[in-house]
Design a protein around this motif. Structure first.
Motif, mmCIF file in Angstrom:
data_model
loop_
_atom_site.group_PDB
_atom_site.id
_atom_site.type_symbol
_atom_site.label_atom_id
_atom_site.label_comp_id
_atom_site.label_asym_id
_atom_site.label_seq_id
_atom_site.Cartn_x
_atom_site.Cartn_y
_atom_site.Cartn_z
ATOM 1 N N GLY A 159 4.918 2.347 1.674
ATOM 2 C CA GLY A 159 5.228 3.388 2.582
ATOM 3 C C GLY A 159 5.313 4.714 1.757
ATOM 4 O O GLY A 159 4.530 4.937 0.808
ATOM 5 N N ARG A 160 5.916 5.630 2.058
ATOM 6 C CA ARG A 160 6.094 7.102 1.492
ATOM 7 C C ARG A 160 6.647 6.937 0.265
ATOM 8 O O ARG A 160 6.277 7.603 -0.792
ATOM 9 N N LEU A 161 7.487 6.144 -0.038
ATOM 10 C CA LEU A 161 7.856 5.771 -1.621
ATOM 11 C C LEU A 161 7.855 4.354 -1.868
ATOM 12 O O LEU A 161 7.571 3.464 -0.806
ATOM 13 N N VAL A 162 7.842 3.915 -3.061
ATOM 14 C CA VAL A 162 7.935 2.451 -3.432
ATOM 15 C C VAL A 162 9.492 2.159 -3.267
ATOM 16 O O VAL A 162 10.238 2.443 -4.215
ATOM 17 N N GLY A 163 9.599 0.899 -2.579
ATOM 18 C CA GLY A 163 10.718 0.360 -2.462
ATOM 19 C C GLY A 163 10.921 -0.939 -3.075
ATOM 20 O O GLY A 163 9.789 -1.934 -3.170
ATOM 21 N N VAL A 164 11.943 -1.318 -3.790
ATOM 22 C CA VAL A 164 12.294 -2.474 -4.511
ATOM 23 C C VAL A 164 13.538 -3.036 -3.866
ATOM 24 O O VAL A 164 14.551 -2.297 -4.050
ATOM 25 N N TRP A 214 0.829 -1.250 -0.038
ATOM 26 C CA TRP A 214 -0.112 0.105 -0.024
ATOM 27 C C TRP A 214 0.840 1.318 -0.009
ATOM 28 O O TRP A 214 2.065 1.189 0.612
ATOM 29 N N SER A 215 0.177 2.347 -0.458
ATOM 30 C CA SER A 215 0.861 3.582 -0.410
ATOM 31 C C SER A 215 0.704 4.059 1.041
ATOM 32 O O SER A 215 -0.106 3.864 1.765
ATOM 33 N N TYR A 270 -1.682 1.581 -4.584
ATOM 34 C CA TYR A 270 -1.065 0.470 -4.241
ATOM 35 C C TYR A 270 -0.070 0.087 -5.393
ATOM 36 O O TYR A 270 -0.303 0.543 -6.520
ATOM 37 N N ALA A 271 0.660 -0.869 -5.228
ATOM 38 C CA ALA A 271 1.706 -1.366 -6.135
ATOM 39 C C ALA A 271 1.730 -2.782 -6.058
ATOM 40 O O ALA A 271 1.782 -3.279 -5.007
ATOM 41 N N ILE A 272 1.813 -3.499 -7.131
ATOM 42 C CA ILE A 272 2.130 -4.864 -7.227
ATOM 43 C C ILE A 272 3.525 -5.267 -8.020
ATOM 44 O O ILE A 272 4.102 -4.357 -8.590
ATOM 45 N N ARG A 273 4.043 -6.353 -7.407
ATOM 46 C CA ARG A 273 5.386 -7.017 -8.026
ATOM 47 C C ARG A 273 4.751 -7.892 -9.077
ATOM 48 O O ARG A 273 4.743 -8.813 -8.822
ATOM 49 N N GLU A 274 4.709 -7.467 -10.522
ATOM 50 C CA GLU A 274 4.343 -8.424 -11.507
ATOM 51 C C GLU A 274 5.167 -9.620 -11.752
ATOM 52 O O GLU A 274 4.685 -10.742 -12.048
ATOM 53 N N SER A 275 6.335 -9.168 -11.797
ATOM 54 C CA SER A 275 7.461 -10.084 -12.287
ATOM 55 C C SER A 275 8.703 -9.473 -11.728
ATOM 56 O O SER A 275 8.581 -8.495 -11.137
ATOM 57 N N ILE A 276 9.977 -10.157 -12.106
ATOM 58 C CA ILE A 276 10.909 -9.815 -11.399
ATOM 59 C C ILE A 276 11.770 -8.613 -11.905
ATOM 60 O O ILE A 276 12.582 -8.105 -11.787
ATOM 61 N N SER A 277 10.887 -8.234 -13.084
ATOM 62 C CA SER A 277 11.315 -6.747 -13.980
ATOM 63 C C SER A 277 10.351 -5.781 -14.125
ATOM 64 O O SER A 277 10.390 -4.965 -14.718
ATOM 65 N N ARG A 278 9.307 -6.091 -13.286
ATOM 66 C CA ARG A 278 8.022 -5.084 -13.878
ATOM 67 C C ARG A 278 7.457 -4.835 -12.294
ATOM 68 O O ARG A 278 7.035 -5.714 -11.697
ATOM 69 N N TYR A 327 11.375 4.412 -5.433
ATOM 70 C CA TYR A 327 10.886 5.373 -6.581
ATOM 71 C C TYR A 327 9.616 6.174 -5.980
ATOM 72 O O TYR A 327 8.971 5.943 -5.129
ATOM 73 N N ASP A 328 9.414 7.391 -6.683
ATOM 74 C CA ASP A 328 8.157 8.086 -6.298
ATOM 75 C C ASP A 328 6.801 7.393 -6.930
ATOM 76 O O ASP A 328 6.740 6.939 -8.060
ATOM 77 N N TRP A 329 5.840 7.826 -5.919
ATOM 78 C CA TRP A 329 4.604 7.003 -6.133
ATOM 79 C C TRP A 329 3.974 7.751 -7.720
ATOM 80 O O TRP A 329 3.224 6.839 -8.368
ATOM 81 N N ASP A 330 4.073 8.978 -7.530
ATOM 82 C CA ASP A 330 3.130 9.571 -8.701
ATOM 83 C C ASP A 330 3.737 9.547 -9.899
ATOM 84 O O ASP A 330 3.090 9.373 -10.917
ATOM 85 N N SER A 331 5.196 9.880 -10.072
ATOM 86 C CA SER A 331 5.762 9.920 -11.398
ATOM 87 C C SER A 331 6.403 8.719 -11.745
ATOM 88 O O SER A 331 6.975 8.417 -12.808
ATOM 89 N N GLY A 332 6.915 8.061 -10.864
ATOM 90 C CA GLY A 332 7.653 6.665 -10.979
ATOM 91 C C GLY A 332 9.227 6.892 -10.941
ATOM 92 O O GLY A 332 10.069 6.270 -11.602
ATOM 93 N N ALA A 333 9.483 8.103 -10.692
ATOM 94 C CA ALA A 333 11.026 8.717 -10.899
ATOM 95 C C ALA A 333 11.822 7.962 -9.729
ATOM 96 O O ALA A 333 11.255 7.753 -8.492
ATOM 97 N N PHE A 334 13.127 7.691 -10.364
ATOM 98 C CA PHE A 334 14.074 7.131 -9.369
ATOM 99 C C PHE A 334 14.543 8.046 -8.391
ATOM 100 O O PHE A 334 15.095 9.085 -8.822
ATOM 101 N N ILE A 335 14.490 7.723 -7.185
ATOM 102 C CA ILE A 335 14.762 8.668 -6.119
ATOM 103 C C ILE A 335 16.389 8.167 -5.465
ATOM 104 O O ILE A 335 16.996 9.181 -5.575
ATOM 105 N N ARG A 336 16.347 6.949 -5.063
ATOM 106 C CA ARG A 336 17.737 6.811 -4.507
ATOM 107 C C ARG A 336 17.918 5.266 -4.355
ATOM 108 O O ARG A 336 16.866 4.443 -4.204
#
Length: 982
Positions: free
Chosen positions: A443-448, A401-402, A409-417, A458-467
């Motif tokens: 949480g606050r960001l999407v963690g992979v 969840w966000s 929310y976000a899902i891990r569809e595969s090992i690359s997506r 990664y940022d939830w809204d834009s999907g931009a790489f943060i760190r």
């Protein structure tokens, strides 16, 4: 859909053939009955043998725990039933000739003190192990089978009934009080070896395995076969419905254990550990464990995770999963309403929400608690948390969840997506910059979780790489404000700050690098050198459970332990943190059996400690009035741990803590004032005396001699008083101390005090009273020779009780003067000492005389007196020639001298005559002395001859006397406190 449980081997123990296994419901133990006649208890957490019992010389075919009695019951081929206490290893019962043939199986009743046994004599017996006779009695006998009875099982839905399996190819169902069966299930083509009931009450199912290599699922209400499971290539020896997991397990002589899904009957997996034939299975409802008995040993495996599937929202509503059943309960006001103490199980009554379409492995509320996600079997379903209405579903390896938006929310569809959904609709896709995405964090960001031991945000809204952060977390915990994040790794945790404003600004300006992310987005604040198994942010404070079973919280990197929780036999934690309710100041935890407990943690205390850690004492002082006074002491201890001891002294409400702080801060007057608050009944306690001693030590360090003296007197610190009085030259204090120490039985201090004040008579009396007669005799010889005769007499009388000869060998001045040289001079010295002591008794010797008096300490008074006596004696007179020529008498006129000269001459002649007379007298005295000396020398020669003869005789007696004196002295030491320090 498949259950997809990860299987982990917990134990592999080699042994003889294992005919039966059982798992303890609360300990990490597996019970194995061996064909060699032994029973083994294995600890599957440590992988070691916990206990071993030599039960019989013949095979043991079955052994089961009776956990509520701390027993186990074993059945052997000598037709005996034996019961042992597995804690004391004591044999409780030994039933001879329990059956007329081999006993195949025993089954323990879940609540009553009953055991059912089955045998090759084709009978079943019911035993009462709590009978009034104190014996294990057979209270019912069941007949009806026409072949060996292989196993029996109680019905968990109706414990007054049980089923039995026989090689006559039938299954019979019995009532406890009826010797005849209620009905018979017939459907196997060959003998039935094993049976088991469905553990829940919603399905009237019975499981059976037979020599026809099949496993059948029966509906015992319709008495029909629901499903038949094929796949084994040899006889099926054991079957079970797992009491916690939705699976069926079966063991066969083909060496395999097959696992099936209990709802779809689909094969899940086949296990083969290469240990020949599989004979037995066992499981427990409290853990995801499965025990297997083989020809060559015992194996225990863990099926999936045994972590509880439960979630709690901010309002205290809990949603939990038991197999496929979803339940809910409210914890709001539960602890206060039921007056439940910290650490006790809350009496929650869950309400059924419904059944889930998949087997849940994780369950999680969204940020505001309106929705829950259920994940398992490679799928996810989103339900409303109140009515369990389906909101969304799909396939996913992971779901998160966000931390801020309701439907994100976000899902891990595969090992690359990675797919991101906004308001339950697909928004965009993230392709992580890693070879393989191994996990997902919300949480606050999407963690992979990357395959290279890193985590990418990664940022939830834009999907931009943060760190990208080069650690491998098992879990990521974001604070409610989103400004703090904790990365929990296997060996420690890292707390980082997140600058949301800077990150958003850089993303808006396009300053996010695909390789490096956003500079300045994260900063490392501190590390926690502990293994975090679960946790929750409360403001800037992180509450967590560690792997050792401690409930801790961390403020600014400083860890405080709240409580030690129960752990498994391997020392690992059994609890997870559910959440924290700020309105009730309580943190809630759940164990692996879904029991919920709580502990009070004041939010105001956490806020105060957070302000202190920031160094913001202004804010801390504003928060302090809102903290209950009952928590002041815990706050003070926190302040003390941070080095703020003066602030802790001002806050603490505990007198003992305040006293210790005052002593550490050298505030001796404050500590002295606290002593007046001690209750009267505690004034003479050891703790109070220790406090007075601390005050005296600090006062002495601060040169406050008055307070030091009063504290030492209050605590009866006689050694301390002796040190202070002797150092300050306090004669009155020394004299007073001597009396108090003697009255208090502190003879060491009393003796030294008497000696320092010149009271040698009392020193001698103290030695006599303490039965230190040898020491008293030698002391008197040096300091009190006038009492030598008396004290040696007492010594003789006392020594006669031990040895007459040793007593007679002791010398006294009146009879053995030769052994006391210069004794008369010693008496003179004693008189001189007494005279000087009496002359200075009122004031003592002034300290100003020390420089001249210190040399007197080295004087040998006896030699000094002897030298003075020799100096005052006149030397022998020399012989002078006398001129006998007559002196003519001249008249005054003839001499031509006046009359005064004649008178002066007459006086001179008189003086010479007087000197001559004195000289003659001295000569006579010298002659008398020479005669006396000659006589004395002759007498001494005679005595020396006698002594020489007597010495040899006395030597043996003296050795014996010395040994016995030493023994007498050792006995006397038990009556006083004279020791090696005297």
């Amino acid at each position: 859909m498949p259950v997809r449980l990860d299987i982990k081997k917990k134990l592999s123990a080699s042994s003889e053939r294992v005919k039966s296994v059982d798992i303890h419901p609360s300990e990490s133990w597996a019970l194995s009955a061996l064909y060699s006649g032994n029973v083994m208890i294995w600890d599957y957490e440590s992988g070691t043998c916990a206990k071993s019992f030599e039960v019989s010389e013949l095979p043991i075919r079955c052994a089961k725990f009776i956990a509520r009695k701390h027993w186990f019951v074993a059945a052997s081929d000598d037709m005996r039933l034996r019961v042992y206490n597995y804690n004391t290893m004591e044999k409780i019962y030994d039933v001879d000739q329990a059956h007329n043939d081999y006993i195949r199986n025993v089954e323990v009743h879940p609540s009553l003190p009953y055991v059912v046994s089955t045998s090759d004599d084709m009978t079943v017996k019911l035993w009462d192990y709590d009978s009034p006779s104190g014996m294990m009695e057979c209270i019912q006998f069941y007949e009806g089978h026409s072949h060996y009875v292989m196993q029996a099982k109680f019905n968990p839905k109706d414990t007054n009934t049980f089923a039995s399996a026989s090689l006559d190819r039938t299954i019979k169902v019995w009532g406890l009080n009826s010797p005849t069966p209620h009905y018979t299930l017939d459907g196997h083509e060959r003998g039935v070896n094993c049976i088991d009931y469905y553990p829940s009450g919603d399905k009237p199912y019975l499981l059976s395995g037979a020599d026809d290599q099949t496993v059948k699922v029966w509906d015992y209400q319709t008495k029909s076969v629901v499903h038949s499971l094929d796949g084994h290539s040899h006889n099926v020896c054991a079957v079970l419905f797992h009491p916690k997991l939705p699976i069926i397990a079966s063991a066969s002589e083909d060496g395999t254990v097959r696992v099936w899904q209990s709802s779809t009957y689909r094969p899940e997996t086949t296990l083969n550990y290469g240990m020949e034939r599989a004979w037995a299975l066992a499981a427990t409802g409290s853990a995801n464990k499965l025990a297997i008995g083989y020809d060559e040993g015992t194996v225990v495996i863990e099926l999936g995770s045994d972590e509880p599937v439960v979630s709690m929202d901010a309002s205290g509503k809990v949603v939990l999963a038991k197999n496929n059943e979803i339940q809910t309960a409210s914890l709001r006001g539960m602890a206060e309403k039921n007056q439940v103490a910290d650490g006790e199980r809350l009496p929650i009554i869950p309400r059924d929400l419904g059944s889930c379409e998949l087997y849940p492995t994780t369950l999680k509320h969204n940020c505001n608690g309106r929705f829950i996600s259920v994940c398992g079997d490679g799928e996810f379903i989103i339900y409303t948390s109140q009515a369990l209405r389906n909101k969304a579903f799909g396939s996913a390896l992971d779901f998160v969840w966000s931390g801020s938006e309701t439907g994100d929310y976000a899902i891990r569809e595969s090992i690359s997506r990675i797919k991101v959904f906004k308001n339950f609709k697909e928004s965009h896709t993230i392709k992580p910059a890693t070879a393989s995405a191994e996990g997902l964090f919300g949480g606050r960001l999407v963690g992979v979780k990357g395959s290279d031991n890193s985590v990418l945000f990664y940022d939830w809204d834009s999907g931009a790489f943060i760190r990208k952060i080069d650690v491998c977390p098992t879990e990521v915990y974001w604070s409610d404000g989103g400004n703090l994040v904790l990365l929990a790794c296997k060996d420690g945790a890292y707390v980082l700050s997140f600058d949301a404003a800077t990150t958003a600004s850089n993303i808006a300006m396009g300053n996010s690098s695909p390789e490096e992310g956003v500079d300045g987005s994260f900063d490392l604040l501190y590390e926690i050198p502990d293994t975090v198994t679960s946790g929750k942010w409360v403001g800037d404070c992180f509450i967590f459970c560690n792997s050792k079973g401690r409930l801790n919280y961390s403020v600014g990197g400083k860890i405080q332990t709240l409580v030690h929780l129960e752990t498994s036999s391997g020392g690992t934690t059994q609890h997870s943190i559910l959440g924290y309710m700020a309105k009730e100041d309580r943190v809630f935890l759940v164990d692996k059996s879904l029991n919920i407990i709580s502990y009070q943690i004041m939010l105001s205390v956490l806020q105060y400690q957070t302000a202190v850690m920031r160094g913001d004492f202004e804010t801390a002082n504003q928060i302090l009035p809102s903290v209950p006074e009952s928590e002041y002491t815990s706050i003070a201890r926190f302040l003390e741990s941070q080095g703020f001891k003066e602030e802790a002294l001002a806050v603490t409400m505990d007198i003992d803590h305040k006293f210790d702080l005052a002593i550490e801060l050298n505030q001796v007057e404050t500590a002295h004032g606290l002593m007046s608050e001690i209750p009267e009944e505690d004034l003479d306690s050891t703790d109070t005396m220790a406090k007075w001693k601390k005050i005296s030590d600090v006062a002495l360090k601060l040169n406050d001699f008055d307070l030091c003296e009063s504290a030492s007197l209050a605590s009866d610190d006689f050694p301390g008083l002796l040190l202070m009085y002797s150092a300050t030259g306090n004669l009155e204090g020394i004299q007073s101390l001597a009396e108090k120490a003697a009255a208090g039985g502190k003879t060491n201090v009393a003796f030294v005090s008497y000696l320092l004040s010149g009271q040698v008579e009392k020193c001698a009396e103290l030695l006599i009273e303490s039965k230190r007669l040898p020491e008293a005799a030698f002391f008197s010889r040096t300091y009190l020779p006038s009492r030598v005769e008396e004290i040696v007499g007492l010594w003789k009388d006392d020594l006669k009780n031990t040895s007459e000869s040793a007593a007679e060998s002791l010398a006294v001045p009146s009879k053995d003067g030769e052994y006391f040289p210069d004794f008369d001079i010693a008496l003179q010295v004693e008189k001189m000492f007494m005279g000087q002591r009496d002359a200075t008794s009122a004031t003592g010797i002034p300290a100003t005389d020390y420089l001249t008096a210190k040399d007197d300490l080295d004087l040998n008074l006896i030699e000094l007196i002897k030298t003075r006596n020799a100096a005052t004696a006149p030397p022998p007179a020399e012989e002078k020639a006398v001129d006998e020529t007559p002196v003519p008498v001249q008249s005054v006129e003839e001499s031509g001298e006046p009359m005064e000269e004649e008178s002066e001459l007459t006086e001179q002649q008189a003086m010479i005559a007087a000197e001559e007379a004195a000289r003659k007298e001295e000569e006579e005295e010298a002659a008398r002395r020479a005669a006396v000396l000659s006589a004395k020398q002759e007498e001494e020669a005679r005595i020396a001859a006698e002594i020489a003869a007597k010495e040899e005789e006395a030597r043996v007696a003296a050795e014996l006397a010395a040994k016995e004196v030493e023994k007498a002295e050792d006995d006397a030491m038990n009556d006083d406190d004279f020791g090696d320090d005297w």
